[in-house]
Design an enzyme around this catalytic site. Structure first.
Site, PDB file in Angstrom:
ATOM      1  N   GLU A 329       0.785  -1.233   0.000  1.00 34.53           N
ATOM      2  CA  GLU A 329       0.000   0.000   0.000  1.00 34.53           C
ATOM      3  C   GLU A 329       0.822   1.291   0.000  1.00 34.53           C
ATOM      4  O   GLU A 329       0.519   2.214   0.738  1.00 34.53           O
ATOM      5  CB  GLU A 329      -0.968  -0.008   1.198  1.00 34.53           C
ATOM      6  CG  GLU A 329      -1.963  -1.145   1.125  1.00 34.53           C
ATOM      7  CD  GLU A 329      -2.964  -1.124   2.268  1.00 34.53           C
ATOM      8  OE1 GLU A 329      -4.151  -1.271   2.008  1.00 34.53           O
ATOM      9  OE2 GLU A 329      -2.535  -0.986   3.439  1.00 34.53           O
TER      10      GLU A 329
HETATM   11  C1  ACM Z   1      -2.266  -5.424   4.212  1.00 31.06           C
HETATM   12  O1  ACM Z   1      -3.361  -5.827   4.655  1.00 31.06           O
HETATM   13  N1  ACM Z   1      -2.142  -4.158   3.828  1.00 31.06           N
HETATM   14  C2  ACM Z   1      -1.135  -6.289   4.088  1.00 31.06           C
END
Ligand code: ACM
Length: 688
Positions: A329
């Site tokens: 992310e």
């Molecule tokens: C995640 O849930 N961002 C690994």
């Protein structure tokens, strides 16, 4: 590989049985005749008939030398056995270890197990009327065997006993993990320790410790002290505490893999070291949940000098071979906004931010490799060109696991094991890292190392975290340990109920804290009616809780009824099952039981009304209490109609289904878990 392991264990059993003239057992059946209360279900199990009765004369001892880990585990085993049975064992099992072969419970193994991936964890166990014999290649197998024996404990009118069995056991996957996110909400040492005990009880072997997040950097760092000093609000683990936890885990056969999530999810690091960021600071610890812009600058050599020193310090603090670098992310916004980073991409022919992150990962990989470590990351790190000994942890979908295995990379499954999403245990249980239809060749299948339950901590505190982990994680532990054919959901739930109670003896608070939270909410009023309501509500699933007009942050209280509610209502599940049975059989006894339950629910609201007036924090569940009245009332009417075999009234059915549809809607943060069962009853009134 597995059959070779088994040959060795089986030979060891025969040898020892021969030596000590233990009664022999019939050949191990291919199909276990039952699963007893064992969780995970062993590889092979045969009931031999008969019982070993427990008395205060029960003793434990090792055949041959026992390493300290096995001795300590044996003492804990005896403590728990005494605790459960109330027996005053005569043996001083901490100092007088019976080694002459005359203990009631004898165990033997060949070598101390190394805490490494693929270490032998198998064991063989026989219980005969006067002896328990546990054999393993390593003491890790012995530890697992102790847990199995504790799960075998049973009782009848004459007292406690172990049923006579013969079993051979080994894990299906070598990596069976639980992720605990101590970044978003800090989890004190005792939370980690009691969860390590829970993991050991269900034969899990990796604690994935998520130690840094936008909201907190949780490790004392001597080289860069501003990390914990400015990035943690004072909530961090000292290095002594970390060593203590690593040793505690090792004593239970559990590896500890730290995760330092980089280059994104890194605001808390940058509070103390803003020069390392993609954009100039200053930075503050993030209080909100979500994905944020702060990210390390991957084009500045200072970043890599920092990580060289940082990981050098962490490498000695965390002895495990594997270090998780996160990698998830990164929204790339800071990289896009920085002209120097843009220039770097052009100079190095890096097409986009994915390529730039792959460059960053490659540099971090070199640092870790130089320290003798292997790198693990979320599936975003998967970029062709990386060496094959990294491990990809798949969270966005199972396909990432399959794709990486096909390209020769080792992988772990976490997609489908997100226990923070409050889904039923059955959903996780049926999520197989290697389902029979997985399009992988045999060699590729071996690259699937196992999986991890992930306890992300946006919506949990030390008070509630156990209730989100347990007991559902035991179902995941079984998926990762037991043969793939062990997948009977009903039987899983039967055993889960029993394991859930046993887990409490380890100090886990999944049941008891609910009572405490309700007591606090009720301000001393009688808890009965509140408990009745909270027993049948569940927190909203997936990420819905975050989208109901409430903005959660690190400072939000997680002390409300929705936090006290279990992720999966056992009461609602049992009611659903009874309803299905009744619809099938129309059995009057089942009808009586259903009606008693429904009447209790129907009258509950009148008792709760006055409490709502005096406990403002509870007012948000008042609509659920009203719904419980409506739903129970419709259930009773439906039941009566079915029993009276009156002709179905379509208008009433339609009106009722409309009311139930309303009752099904989330109220604030929670939902009533028994509506679907009552819907079925209402629909059944139309059937002849
Ligand atoms: C995640 O849930 N961002 C690994």
């Amino acid at each position: 590989m597995l059959s070779k392991t088994f040959f060795t264990v089986r030979s060891a059993v025969c040898l020892t049985i021969g030596l000590f003239l233990l009664p022999s057992f019939p050949a191990i059946a291919q199909e276990p005749p039952g699963t007893l209360n064992l969780m995970p279900v062993p590889f092979k199990l045969a009931l031999a008939g008969g019982k070993l009765r427990l008395t205060e004369n029960f003793t434990i001892g090792a055949l041959g030398e026992a390493v300290p880990r096995a001795k300590k585990a044996a003492a804990r085993f005896m403590d728990r056995l005494a605790g459960r049975t109330g027996l005053f064992f005569k043996q001083d099992y901490r100092t007088d270890f019976v080694t002459s072969g005359n203990a009631t419970f004898l165990f033997k193994y060949e070598a101390a197990g190394r805490l490494e991936l693929n270490e032998n964890e198998s064991y063989a166990l026989t219980v005969s009327p006067d002896r328990v014999m546990l054999i393993a290649r390593t003491d890790l197998g012995i530890l697992h065997g102790f847990e199995t024996v504790l799960q075998l404990l049973d009782a009848d009118a004459q007292g406690y006993f172990f049923p006579c069995v013969g079993l051979e056991d080994q894990p299906r996957f070598p990596w069976r993990g639980l992720l605990i996110d101590a970044g978003r909400h800090f989890m004190p040492v005792e939370v980690i320790k009691r969860n390590l005990d829970g993991m050991a009880a269900v034969k899990m072997n990796v604690l994935h410790w998520h130690l840094s997040e936008d909201q907190g950097f949780r490790v004392e760092c001597k080289t860069f002290p501003l990390l914990h000093q400015l990035g943690s609000d004072g909530y961090y683990y000292t290095q002594d505490q970390i060593s203590d936890i690593v040793a505690y885990a090792a004593d239970r056969g559990i590896r500890v893999m730290p995760e330092f999530d980089i280059p994104g999810h890194s605001t808390s690091w940058l509070v103390g070291y803003p020069v390392l960021a993609g954009r100039p600071g200053p930075y503050r610890i993030e209080r909100r949940w979500g994905v944020f812009d702060p990210v390390f600058n991957p084009t500045d050599e200072a970043t890599y000098r920092f990580f060289e020193k940082f990981f050098e310090e962490m490498a000695s603090l965390f002895p495990d071979r594997y270090v998780h670098i996160g990698g998830d992310e990164n929204n790339g916004k800071q990289w896009d906004a920085n002209p120097q980073i843009d220039q770097f991409k052009r100079d190095h022919k890096l097409a986009d931010n994915h390529a730039l992150q792959a460059y960053f990962n490659g540099r971090i990989l070199t640092i870790l490799s130089n320290l003798g470590k292997k790198m693990v990351g979320w599936d975003e790190i998967f970029q062709p060109g990386l060496p094959k000994d990294i491990v990809i942890q798949s969270w966005r979908g199972k396909q990432a696991l399959i794709d990486s295995a096909r390209k020769g990379y080792q992988g772990l499954l976490s997609n489908g094991y997100y226990i923070d999403l409050c889904q039923p245990a059955s959903v996780h249980y049926l999520n197989d890292p290697l389902s029979p239809d997985a399009p992988l060749k045999e060699e590729e299948q071996k690259l699937v190392l196992g999986g991890e339950a992930t306890m992300w901590s946006e919506l949990v505190t030390p008070e509630t975290i156990d209730s989100r982990i347990w007991p559902r994680t035991a179902a995941i532990a079984e998926r990762l340990w037991s043969p793939s054919g062990v997948n009977d959901v009903e039987d899983m739930y039967r055993r889960l109920d029993s394991v859930a109670v046993q887990l409490e003896e380890l100090g886990l608070t999944h049941f008891k804290n609910q009572e405490m939270m309700l007591r606090r909410l009720a301000g001393g009023a009688d808890l009965g009616p509140l408990r009745t309501l909270v027993d049948v509500i569940e927190p909203l699933k997936q990420y819905k809780r975050q989208h109901q007009g409430v903005t959660y942050t690190q400072q939000s209280p997680l002390t409300r009824a929705v936090d006290a509610a279990a992720p999966e209502s056992r009461t609602a599940r049992v009611f659903r099952k009874m309803t299905d049975e009744f619809i099938k059989t129309k059995d009057p006894k089942t009808a009586d039981a259903l009606k008693t339950q429904l009447q209790r629910w129907r009258s509950n609201h009148q008792f709760l009304k006055s409490l709502f007036k005096n406990a403002p924090a509870l007012s948000e569940i008042e609509p659920l209490s009203e719904d419980l009245y409506t739903v129970a009332d419709l259930g009773i009417q439906a039941l009566d109609a079915i029993l009276a075999r009156t002709a179905g009234d379509r208008t009433w059915v339609n009106e009722s289904l409309e009311l139930l549809q309303q009752a099904k809607k989330p109220k604030d943060q929670a939902e009533l878990a028994l509506v679907p069962a009552v819907e079925k009853l209402v629909q059944t009134t139309l059937l002849k």
